[in-house]
Design a protein around this motif. Structure first.
Motif, PDB file in Angstrom:
ATOM      1  N   VAL A 134      11.611  16.404  -5.816  1.00 30.93           N
ATOM      2  CA  VAL A 134      11.223  15.395  -6.799  1.00 30.93           C
ATOM      3  C   VAL A 134       9.704  15.429  -7.016  1.00 30.93           C
ATOM      4  O   VAL A 134       9.232  15.403  -8.150  1.00 30.93           O
ATOM      5  CB  VAL A 134      11.696  13.990  -6.381  1.00 30.93           C
ATOM      6  CG1 VAL A 134      11.058  12.902  -7.228  1.00 30.93           C
ATOM      7  CG2 VAL A 134      13.212  13.896  -6.464  1.00 30.93           C
ATOM      8  N   ALA A 135       8.933  15.506  -5.932  1.00 34.31           N
ATOM      9  CA  ALA A 135       7.470  15.543  -6.037  1.00 34.31           C
ATOM     10  C   ALA A 135       7.015  16.785  -6.812  1.00 34.31           C
ATOM     11  O   ALA A 135       6.112  16.714  -7.650  1.00 34.31           O
ATOM     12  CB  ALA A 135       6.833  15.517  -4.648  1.00 34.31           C
ATOM     13  N   ALA A 136       7.658  17.925  -6.539  1.00 34.95           N
ATOM     14  CA  ALA A 136       7.299  19.170  -7.243  1.00 34.95           C
ATOM     15  C   ALA A 136       7.631  19.046  -8.730  1.00 34.95           C
ATOM     16  O   ALA A 136       6.814  19.404  -9.583  1.00 34.95           O
ATOM     17  CB  ALA A 136       8.029  20.353  -6.624  1.00 34.95           C
ATOM     18  N   LYS A 137       8.799  18.536  -9.049  1.00 35.25           N
ATOM     19  CA  LYS A 137       9.186  18.388 -10.458  1.00 35.25           C
ATOM     20  C   LYS A 137       8.238  17.434 -11.176  1.00 35.25           C
ATOM     21  O   LYS A 137       7.842  17.681 -12.315  1.00 35.25           O
ATOM     22  CB  LYS A 137      10.622  17.873 -10.572  1.00 35.25           C
ATOM     23  CG  LYS A 137      11.661  18.846 -10.089  1.00 35.25           C
ATOM     24  CD  LYS A 137      11.842  20.000 -11.029  1.00 35.25           C
ATOM     25  CE  LYS A 137      12.987  20.876 -10.556  1.00 35.25           C
ATOM     26  NZ  LYS A 137      13.132  22.084 -11.313  1.00 35.25           N
ATOM     27  N   GLN A 138       7.865  16.328 -10.514  1.00 33.54           N
ATOM     28  CA  GLN A 138       6.934  15.368 -11.145  1.00 33.54           C
ATOM     29  C   GLN A 138       5.567  16.002 -11.355  1.00 33.54           C
ATOM     30  O   GLN A 138       4.952  15.826 -12.413  1.00 33.54           O
ATOM     31  CB  GLN A 138       6.805  14.116 -10.277  1.00 33.54           C
ATOM     32  CG  GLN A 138       8.024  13.236 -10.323  1.00 33.54           C
ATOM     33  CD  GLN A 138       7.944  12.062  -9.365  1.00 33.54           C
ATOM     34  OE1 GLN A 138       7.151  12.054  -8.429  1.00 33.54           O
ATOM     35  NE2 GLN A 138       8.785  11.059  -9.592  1.00 33.54           N
ATOM     36  N   ALA A 139       5.085  16.714 -10.365  1.00 34.13           N
ATOM     37  CA  ALA A 139       3.765  17.347 -10.478  1.00 34.13           C
ATOM     38  C   ALA A 139       3.766  18.394 -11.590  1.00 34.13           C
ATOM     39  O   ALA A 139       2.809  18.487 -12.371  1.00 34.13           O
ATOM     40  CB  ALA A 139       3.350  17.971  -9.153  1.00 34.13           C
TER      41      ALA A 139
END
Length: 138
Positions: free
Chosen positions: A129-134
């Motif tokens: 999720v953090a990677a997709k948001q970034a």
């Protein structure tokens, strides 16, 4: 310098032209955890580049910076630089590149502006999720 390993994520379907995708640079001295994070991101259909030290990651950025879309790095790394030093250098040279630092230890000091933090042990879904948001911000 340190180990730098390239891994390729999932390619395009047969018959489709494979387009160049930018990668997540995974910087972790624990080889097993580094491979796990890389495989997890690849299963999320991202390409990865693995490094075991901040120095190796910085060298990779200097050579292949255009190929890197995000950095996911441990704070405590072998060598003269730690993950915070790496994040500071990245912020100076590539100010819009997303950086997520991680550690199993309490955060010490201030992180560079715009750098996110994820506590270890992190959950696989949280990393994805953090990677997709970034990467969505690019």
């Amino acid at each position: 310098m340190g180990t730098v390993t390239n891994t390729q994520g999932k390619g395009a379907n047969m018959g489709q032209a494979q387009q160049h995708r930018r990668a997540v640079l995974v910087v972790e001295d624990d080889a097993e955890l580094r491979r796990f994070a890389a495989r997890l991101l690849e299963d999320g259909e991202l390409d990865t580049i693995e490094c075991e030290s901040a120095e190796a990651a910085l060298a990779t950025m200097l050579i292949r910076g255009r190929d890197v879309a995000m950095i996911f790095a441990d704070i405590r790394l072998p060598g003269a630089m730690d993950g915070i030093d790496l994040a500071r250098e990245v912020r100076l040279r590539w100010p819009f590149l997303p950086v997520i630092l991680t550690s199993g230890y309490p955060r010490e000091g201030q992180l560079p502006l715009g750098v996110d933090f994820m506590s270890k042990p992190w959950q696989p879904l949280n990393l994805l999720v953090a990677a997709k948001q970034a990467l969505a911000c690019l």
